[in-house]
Design an enzyme around this catalytic site. Structure first.
Site, PDB file in Angstrom:
ATOM      1  N   GLY A 218      49.873  42.591  39.408  1.00  0.00           N
ATOM      2  CA  GLY A 218      49.032  41.261  39.667  1.00  0.00           C
ATOM      3  C   GLY A 218      49.287  40.338  38.614  1.00  0.00           C
ATOM      4  O   GLY A 218      49.092  40.644  37.482  1.00  0.00           O
TER       5      GLY A 218
ATOM      6  N   GLY B 110      47.658  37.196  38.309  1.00  0.00           N
ATOM      7  CA  GLY B 110      46.569  36.520  38.312  1.00  0.00           C
ATOM      8  C   GLY B 110      45.981  36.290  36.927  1.00  0.00           C
ATOM      9  O   GLY B 110      46.801  36.706  35.985  1.00  0.00           O
TER      10      GLY B 110
ATOM     11  N   GLU C 156      31.733  23.553  47.445  1.00  0.00           N
ATOM     12  CA  GLU C 156      32.814  22.532  46.858  1.00  0.00           C
ATOM     13  C   GLU C 156      33.786  22.306  48.138  1.00  0.00           C
ATOM     14  O   GLU C 156      34.092  21.151  48.088  1.00  0.00           O
ATOM     15  CB  GLU C 156      33.896  23.377  45.803  1.00  0.00           C
ATOM     16  CG  GLU C 156      32.967  23.505  44.415  1.00  0.00           C
ATOM     17  CD  GLU C 156      33.766  24.144  43.249  1.00  0.00           C
ATOM     18  OE1 GLU C 156      33.422  23.856  42.387  1.00  0.00           O
ATOM     19  OE2 GLU C 156      34.512  24.842  43.809  1.00  0.00           O
TER      20      GLU C 156
END
Length: 413
Positions: free
Chosen positions: A11, A13, A166
């Site tokens: 991963g 991220g 948002e």
């Protein structure tokens, strides 16, 4: 089987990239595996979907991140299996890699909570692919409504947390300021944004003052709030609430929750809430020495035993802390329990408006000052200089002139 690496990180991220970066700088041989060859900045994906910034502002090639760290090899490959007992992984082409330490930071996928029709008809917003697909779909709906004077173009956002708020705020601002200019006032009048959640208030993790500000701001932007009402079914033409109320819409955006990716299932790791692994204080998986689980793949607690939220700051700090503990493993040192530096929460609620609750003491800001704080924090967190410049230009152009820099998108599938 390739076992020439000391650490395997699955991963790329916030958590995985930070762990690999810290270890590589200490001279540790690291293999970083990710199905994508880029890091994506998830907090701004809603702005990509709203055509406020471009993809190049929220993504950076992983090899650019590690071009000066020779000990880290970036391999673009889909991990299809994890053997926690042997600290090894298998990729889609059948290759197997094993190391002394394994870091699992595979991120999250949408949690539809078994809502009928949600997976088939709703648009999630947790990847670059999701954001561009949603942006293209919104543009296609607007183009169609522009050709049909009687057609509605409503959008429903499911989820009253920061992502949902948002997203709804950004879309409502487009309706208010962009559609009359780029299409027509008549089309803008036929386009409405709905925000709904089963909880009674938006931004449930924030204070009542912040909730009230966000609710008031969204209402002024024209967002129609349906709070305290659970979604019973997502349909191609809208949603049905649990009480039987039907709310029509052309697009349903799902911002209703996250769960760990399916790769954790079958790994031998015990899963807790949200399919995530309840890690130990040192960030290792129970019963598997040398296996670290980070970011959205893990349920991480603070020093008081409280579960930490799925935030970028938690992922980033857990990646750095795990790297310290892994280095201690490799050099004969002692692991230390994770200590989280609580920076608080933020959420933008449209142009010039935001809420922020900063630090452990939750210093509360609302309005322009919170908005400037939000801009500064997100600009600092963007992964590269070019990404910062692109985002800054897009924000200045969009917020000052109401003319978005990103209005060209592909067609939907």
């Amino acid at each position: 089987m390739d076992d020439s690496y000391q650490v395997i990180v699955v991963g790329g991220g916030f958590a995985g990239k930070t762990a690999a970066e810290e270890l590589g700088r200490k001279g540790v041989r690291v293999l970083l595996l990710d199905a994508n060859n880029y890091q994506q900045f998830q907090p701004l994906l809603y702005q990509v979907a709203a055509s406020q910034i471009g993809v190049s502002a929220v993504t950076r090639p992983l090899r650019s991140e590690f071009r000066r760290i020779n000990n880290v090899r970036v391999l673009t490959a889909e991990v299809t299996g994890i053997d926690a007992a042997n600290r090894s992984v298998t990729t889609a082409d059948g290759s197997r890699y094993q190391a002394r330490a394994l870091v699992i930071a595979t991120g999250a996928v949408p949690n539809f909570f078994n809502t009928p029709g949600a997976e088939e008809h709703a648009y999630p917003l947790y990847s670059v692919a999701d954001a561009t697909r949603l942006s293209a779909a919104i543009t296609a709906v607007l183009d169609e409504a522009d050709r049909e004077p009687s057609a509605e173009a409503d959008v429903i956002v499911v989820g009253g947390g920061p992502t949902g708020v948002e997203t709804a705020g950004a879309l409502a601002e487009n309706v208010k300021y962009i559609l009359p200019k780029y299409f027509s006032p008549g089309l803008a009048a036929r386009c409405h944004v709905h925000l709904m959640d089963m909880v009674p208030n938006v931004l449930a993790a924030f204070s009542e003052k912040s909730q009230a500000y966000a609710r008031d701001r969204l209402t002024k932007l024209g967002v129609q709030l349906h709070m305290g009402q659970a979604v019973g079914e997502v349909r191609p033409d809208g949603v049905t609430l649990k009480d039987g109320t039907v709310i029509p819409a052309r697009i349903v955006v799902w911002a209703g929750g996250l769960q760990a990716g399916r790769i954790i299932t079958g790994s031998g790791l015990k899963q807790g809430r949200g399919g995530r692994v309840d890690v130990q204080p040192d960030l290792t998986a129970p019963d598997f020495d040398g296996v670290y689980v980070l970011g959205d793949s893990a349920n991480i607690t603070d020093a008081d035993g409280n579960k930490l939220p799925q935030l970028g700051s938690v992922a980033q700090q857990s990646g750095k802390w795990a790297a310290r503990n892994i280095y201690a493993d490799l050099t004969g040192g002692v692991r230390e329990p994770f200590r989280y530096w609580d920076k608080g929460y933020m959420a933008m609620v449209g142009r010039g408006a935001a809420v922020a609750e900063l630090g452990r003491r939750r210093l509360q800001l609302q309005g322009p000052l919170a908005f400037v704080s939000w801009l500064a924090v997100h600009l600092a967190l963007l992964p590269g200089f070019q990404q910062k410049v692109r985002a800054l230009f897009s924000w200045a152009n969009g917020y000052v002139t109401h003319s978005p820099a990103q209005v060209v998108v592909g067609r939907p599938d």
